[in-house]
Enzyme design. Structure first.
Site, PDB file in Angstrom:
ATOM      1  N   SER A   1       0.842  -1.196   0.000  1.00  0.00           N
ATOM      2  CA  SER A   1       0.000   0.000   0.000  1.00  0.00           C
ATOM      3  C   SER A   1       0.877   1.246   0.000  1.00  0.00           C
ATOM      4  CB  SER A   1      -0.909   0.007   1.226  1.00  0.00           C
ATOM      5  OG  SER A   1      -1.708   1.166   1.256  1.00  0.00           O
TER       6      SER A   1
ATOM      7  N   THR B   1      -9.231   2.349 -15.238  1.00  0.00           N
ATOM      8  CA  THR B   1      -8.188   3.279 -15.684  1.00  0.00           C
ATOM      9  C   THR B   1      -7.122   3.428 -14.613  1.00  0.00           C
ATOM     10  OG1 THR B   1      -9.804   4.514 -16.995  1.00  0.00           O
ATOM     11  CG2 THR B   1      -7.742   5.639 -16.454  1.00  0.00           C
TER      12      THR B   1
ATOM     13  N   CYS C   1      -8.709   0.628  10.266  1.00  0.00           N
ATOM     14  CA  CYS C   1      -9.847   0.059   9.547  1.00  0.00           C
ATOM     15  C   CYS C   1     -10.901  -0.497  10.490  1.00  0.00           C
ATOM     16  CB  CYS C   1      -9.361  -1.033   8.589  1.00  0.00           C
ATOM     17  SG  CYS C   1      -8.319  -0.385   7.269  1.00  0.00           S
TER      18      CYS C   1
END
Length: 392
Positions: free
Chosen positions: A209, A247, A337
């Site tokens: 990440s 994309t 989280c």
């Protein structure tokens, strides 16, 4: 408002100025779609290709083995769901996953979700420091096992798992199997401090990440070893070798690769510096605050940046709130989280703490730019706040 002392770097890190500078041309001047055939698109594709090479160099793999994603949560979901989907397509009716009870929510909850669809989930036992029992891996493996997923570094208590040793065991087991067991690790918390050489670790899949290594938010990657059974889990275009539609985030990809390049150059130096600061803080906490209990391993079995403790009888959420409100110091109770959840920490419950004690955890995570003065302010502020809460 005065400057905040930020000690929550496991949740996110600041954007390195060098990373920001590398991204700027692709946010302001260059804006072609890398899948377009015109010159603007080709320019963007060249930037993506160079960034992919940088990420591949960081992991010691080929560029074809890098799949860019939106971050660790997507990478982890992709790894688990993609492998299960591939094996089910290959005729495996009741596949099994072996994992641990202290994984990041993006692994733990994905396993729970897959379980609803008939996927078997087995948990490796852990000791009081959160380290898995390697011998138990042999016992848990069955003919239905298709995936083992163990995080490299626990995001709450900082435990470093023996990933290389797990990889060696799986490699040996696979010598006698027709369908190989795939080995995935969430390497997000490890990337700044530990080797992520995929051949050294013997992993097939590894998640990364950007925002945990001073890169941008919203970008990550999944390493996929050549010939690893993996199916796309979302439909759309043919980007990322047909594995991940959408994309490409060119500026994010460029920034992510730059952040990994910087982290690679300074990994050993930063690890040594931050380890010394961590050990000093742990000694001060134990010596000066009687009710403090350190959770997790000591020394080189713990990631350099992590300190995790509980103050007996005091809710971690109260400590976090008052440190922020009274002292302008940012810390956390655990995984960002899971923040806001009123439940006890699943990690602490898995370590054997009861429900009340599992609500008392506090996580402090350091960075190379935290100063000795900031750390002293933290210790002094924590002493005052714990005394204040304890007297209420």
């Amino acid at each position: 408002m005065g400057k905040i002392i930020y000690l929550d770097h496991a949740a996110t890190t600041y954007l390195d100025p060098k990373v920001k500078k590398a991204m700027e041309p692709y946010e302001r001047e260059c804006y072609g779609n890398p899948n377009s055939v015109h010159s603007a698109g080709r320019k963007m594709l060249l930037a993506v290709d160079q960034a992919r090479k940088n990420v591949a160099d960081f992991l010691n793999c080929t560029t074809r083995e890098i799949v860019f994603t939106s971050g660790a949560t997507e990478s982890n979901n992709f790894a688990l769901r993609g492998v299960i989907k591939a094996y089910q397509a290959n005729g495996v009716k009741n596949p099994e996953i072996i994992t641990t009870p202290i994984e990041h929510p993006s692994i733990f909850k994905t396993c729970q979700d897959l379980k609803k669809d008939g996927v078997g989930i087995k948990y490796l036992p852990i000791d009081q420091e959160g380290i898995i029992n390697l011998k138990s891996l042999f016992k848990l493996v069955s003919s239905a096992t298709v995936l083992v997923t163990v995080m490299y570094v626990n995001n709450e208590i900082g435990t470093i798992e023996p990933i290389r040793e797990i990889g060696k065991i799986i490699k040996k087991i696979n010598e006698t199997r027709k369908l190989p067991i795939i080995f995935h690790t969430d390497g997000v918390q490890a990337a700044q401090y530990l080797t992520c050489d995929v051949d050294y670790l013997h992993v097939d899949l590894l998640s990364l990440s950007g925002h945990k290594v001073h890169g941008p938010q919203g970008i990550g990657a999944l390493y996929v070893r050549k010939n690893t059974p993996l199916k796309a889990i979302q439909t759309g275009g043919d980007q990322e070798y047909g594995l991940r539609a959408g994309t490409l985030n060119v500026a994010g990809i460029v920034g992510f690769s730059k952040a990994l390049e910087i982290a690679s150059r300074s990994k050993s130096e930063n690890a040594n510096k931050i380890s010394r600061a961590r050990d000093w803080m742990i000694k001060k906490l134990i010596a000066e605050i009687p009710n403090i209990r350190i959770i997790g391993p000591q020394g080189n079995k713990r990631i350099p940046s992590n300190i995790y403790f509980r103050a007996r009888g005091i809710l971690g959420s109260d400590v976090v709130f008052m440190m922020d409100n009274n002292a302008k110091i940012a810390i956390s109770t655990g995984s960002a989280c899971s923040a806001g959840a009123a439940e006890p920490s699943l990690v602490l419950l898995a370590l054997g703490l009861d429900a009340q004690k599992a609500k008392e955890g506090v996580r402090v995570t350091l960075d190379k730019n935290n100063t000795p003065l900031e750390l002293k302010v933290f210790i002094n502020s924590l002493k005052k706040i714990i005394k204040e809460i304890g007297s209420q």
